[in-house]
Design a protein around this motif. Structure first.
Motif, PDB file in Angstrom:
ATOM      1  N   ASP A 219       0.826  -1.212   0.000  1.00 37.01           N
ATOM      2  CA  ASP A 219       0.000   0.000   0.000  1.00 37.01           C
ATOM      3  C   ASP A 219       0.855   1.254   0.000  1.00 37.01           C
ATOM      4  N   GLU A 251      -4.325  -0.551   3.786  1.00 33.97           N
ATOM      5  CA  GLU A 251      -5.575   0.195   3.632  1.00 33.97           C
ATOM      6  C   GLU A 251      -6.786  -0.657   4.012  1.00 33.97           C
ATOM      7  N   LYS A 252      -6.802  -1.910   3.577  1.00 35.77           N
ATOM      8  CA  LYS A 252      -7.945  -2.781   3.880  1.00 35.77           C
ATOM      9  C   LYS A 252      -8.038  -3.065   5.379  1.00 35.77           C
ATOM     10  N   LEU A 255      -9.404   0.121   7.110  1.00 36.17           N
ATOM     11  CA  LEU A 255     -10.845   0.282   6.884  1.00 36.17           C
ATOM     12  C   LEU A 255     -11.641  -0.763   7.664  1.00 36.17           C
ATOM     13  N   ARG A 256     -11.067  -1.949   7.799  1.00 28.18           N
ATOM     14  CA  ARG A 256     -11.728  -3.003   8.576  1.00 28.18           C
ATOM     15  C   ARG A 256     -11.826  -2.608  10.054  1.00 28.18           C
ATOM     16  N   LYS A 259     -14.440   0.172  10.308  1.00 30.42           N
ATOM     17  CA  LYS A 259     -15.782  -0.397  10.148  1.00 30.42           C
ATOM     18  C   LYS A 259     -16.265  -1.009  11.459  1.00 30.42           C
ATOM     19  N   ASP A 318     -14.999   6.488   2.388  1.00 25.46           N
ATOM     20  CA  ASP A 318     -14.244   5.295   1.992  1.00 25.46           C
ATOM     21  C   ASP A 318     -14.791   4.039   2.680  1.00 25.46           C
ATOM     22  N   ILE A 319     -15.190   4.170   3.926  1.00 20.39           N
ATOM     23  CA  ILE A 319     -15.733   3.015   4.662  1.00 20.39           C
ATOM     24  C   ILE A 319     -17.023   2.536   4.005  1.00 20.39           C
ATOM     25  N   GLU A 322     -16.299   0.919   0.618  1.00 19.49           N
ATOM     26  CA  GLU A 322     -15.633  -0.379   0.693  1.00 19.49           C
ATOM     27  C   GLU A 322     -16.586  -1.499   1.092  1.00 19.49           C
ATOM     28  N   TYR A 323     -17.562  -1.186   1.930  1.00 19.97           N
ATOM     29  CA  TYR A 323     -18.457  -2.210   2.467  1.00 19.97           C
ATOM     30  C   TYR A 323     -19.901  -1.927   2.061  1.00 19.97           C
ATOM     31  N   ASP A 324     -20.373  -2.689   1.088  1.00 19.61           N
ATOM     32  CA  ASP A 324     -21.720  -2.480   0.555  1.00 19.61           C
ATOM     33  C   ASP A 324     -22.805  -2.782   1.579  1.00 19.61           C
TER      34      ASP A 324
END
Length: 400
Positions: A219, A251-252, A255-256, A259, A318-319, A322-324
């Motif tokens: 990243d 990055e993932k 964000l996790r 979230k 972004d959150i 990333e998560y629908d």
């Protein structure tokens, strides 16, 4: 057919194989487990060590910390009656920026500049990975030995409610965090005994760290490329590189983490009572802290620290992108402040809510480290400014 196969087996050789396997594999592994228990204090001398009351603590006098393992210098336990002494009790936010760059150290320097001498001790009392309930134990065991005039409880909304499982005890085993049920803790000869393989946990943890470091490197390389491309575009605005820390996440992964913090504020879960145990445990801990300090004539204030997604709209977007499965209308992104402030007002506990100031300042410059949940140097300085502005009037009265 099976009977014929069994007749073909040389049972003597087979039994020898089993015996050798047991002797050369299982017995050594068992001995390694025993060694990792008995010799833990000598083999694992990292940042953390086991503490029977807290579950874990930071090891004293490592990486420049003090006698209790706090990110600060040593102070005499006997308070100078001509000085004002305050403790700032919190979690890993008391470590961001190091010893000199942390907001607690910056706050002490601001008071020193204001009074033109060292009149105010600002003592950093915090261990990473703790919530308010554990910080209450930390305050009782170590913090109150400083005999303060004031205690400021730093409450980070990102995880202090979420992590406040009343049954959880976080212990350190062979340098690794482990969350156990308080009732399941077993201590033999001063060592915590757990129903898991220490060797396996050690190897899993090292592999997990290795994987995360590789993702973070990838990243970082992509981020550098994007900065380079943007800088070659003469029509683009100047690019400001975000301040980083050694603990930068991919990055993932970042964000996790964000979230999981945002999900605490799912409106349906809040109204359904799913968070009540955690919330009530925090309320109980703050109430007990208030009563304890009042019995010793020590003032008490709660400072509320915002999560980055609450002040950085780009991160929040972004959150959700990333998560629908996350629907913006299903979340109250400031629920933690609203829940806590309502309780503090009802119980007459003074508080400092940093959310609005951080929102305003975030528009001018980043206040959090890149892909890491803590404040950068600008964030630490802003937090020190907010605390200074709020506390100055009352501390001035002390010297009148």
């Amino acid at each position: 057919m099976l009977s014929k196969f069994l007749k073909l087996i040389n049972w003597k050789n087979f039994n020898t194989f089993l015996l050798l396997t047991f002797t050369w594999i299982f017995i050594p592994l068992f001995l390694v487990e025993i060694v990792m228990i008995v010799l833990e204090p000598y083999l694992f001398k990292g940042l953390y060590q086991y503490d029977s009351d807290l579950g874990f603590r930071v090891r004293p006098y490592i990486n420049g910390n003090n006698q209790f393992g706090f990110n600060d210098r040593d102070y005499p336990l006997q308070k100078d009656q001509n000085k004002f002494r305050l403790l700032v009790v919190s979690d890993s936010f008391n470590w961001a920026g190091g010893k000199e760059g942390n907001y607690t150290a910056l706050l002490e320097k601001k008071f020193e500049n204001y009074y033109a001498k060292n009149q105010v001790d600002v003592i950093n009392v915090g261990y990473p990975g703790t919530h308010t309930g554990e910080q209450l134990t930390m305050l009782k065991k170590y913090g109150l030995q400083y005999n303060p005039d004031l205690v400021v409880l730093g409450f980070f909304v990102g995880n202090d409610f979420r992590d406040a499982d009343p049954e959880r005890k976080r212990i350190i085993v062979n340098g690794i965090y482990i969350d156990i049920d308080k009732e399941d803790e077993l201590i033999i000869f001063g060592y915590p005994i757990i129903g898991r393989s220490r060797l396996l946990m050690f190897l899993q943890q090292k592999y997990k760290v290795y994987q995360e470091l590789q993702r973070a490197k990838q990243d970082s390389a992509q981020l550098f490329s994007s900065y380079l491309v943007a800088s070659l575009n003469l029509a683009s605005a100047p690019i400001i590189e975000r301040e980083k820390s050694p603990g930068i996440l991919s990055e993932k992964a970042f964000l996790r983490v964000e979230k999981s913090r945002l999900k605490f504020c799912k409106i349906r879960d809040l109204f359904g009572g799913k968070r009540d145990d955690n919330i009530n445990y925090i309320f109980q801990s703050i109430s007990e802290m208030q009563k304890l300090l009042k019995s010793r004539n020590i003032d008490f204030i709660v400072a509320i620290y915002p999560d980055e997604y609450q002040v950085n709209d780009e991160l929040l977007n972004d959150i959700f992108a990333e998560y629908d499965d996350l629907k913006r209308e299903s979340y109250n992104t400031t629920c933690q402040q609203e829940i806590l402030i309502k309780f503090l007002k009802a119980n007459g506990i003074p508080y400092i809510d940093m959310l609005d100031r951080f929102r305003r300042e975030q528009k001018n410059r980043p206040l959090y480290l890149l892909r890491e949940p803590h404040w950068n140097s600008a964030g630490n300085l802003l937090a020190a400014d907010i605390l200074f502005d709020y506390l100055l009037k009352d501390i001035d009265k002390f010297f009148e």
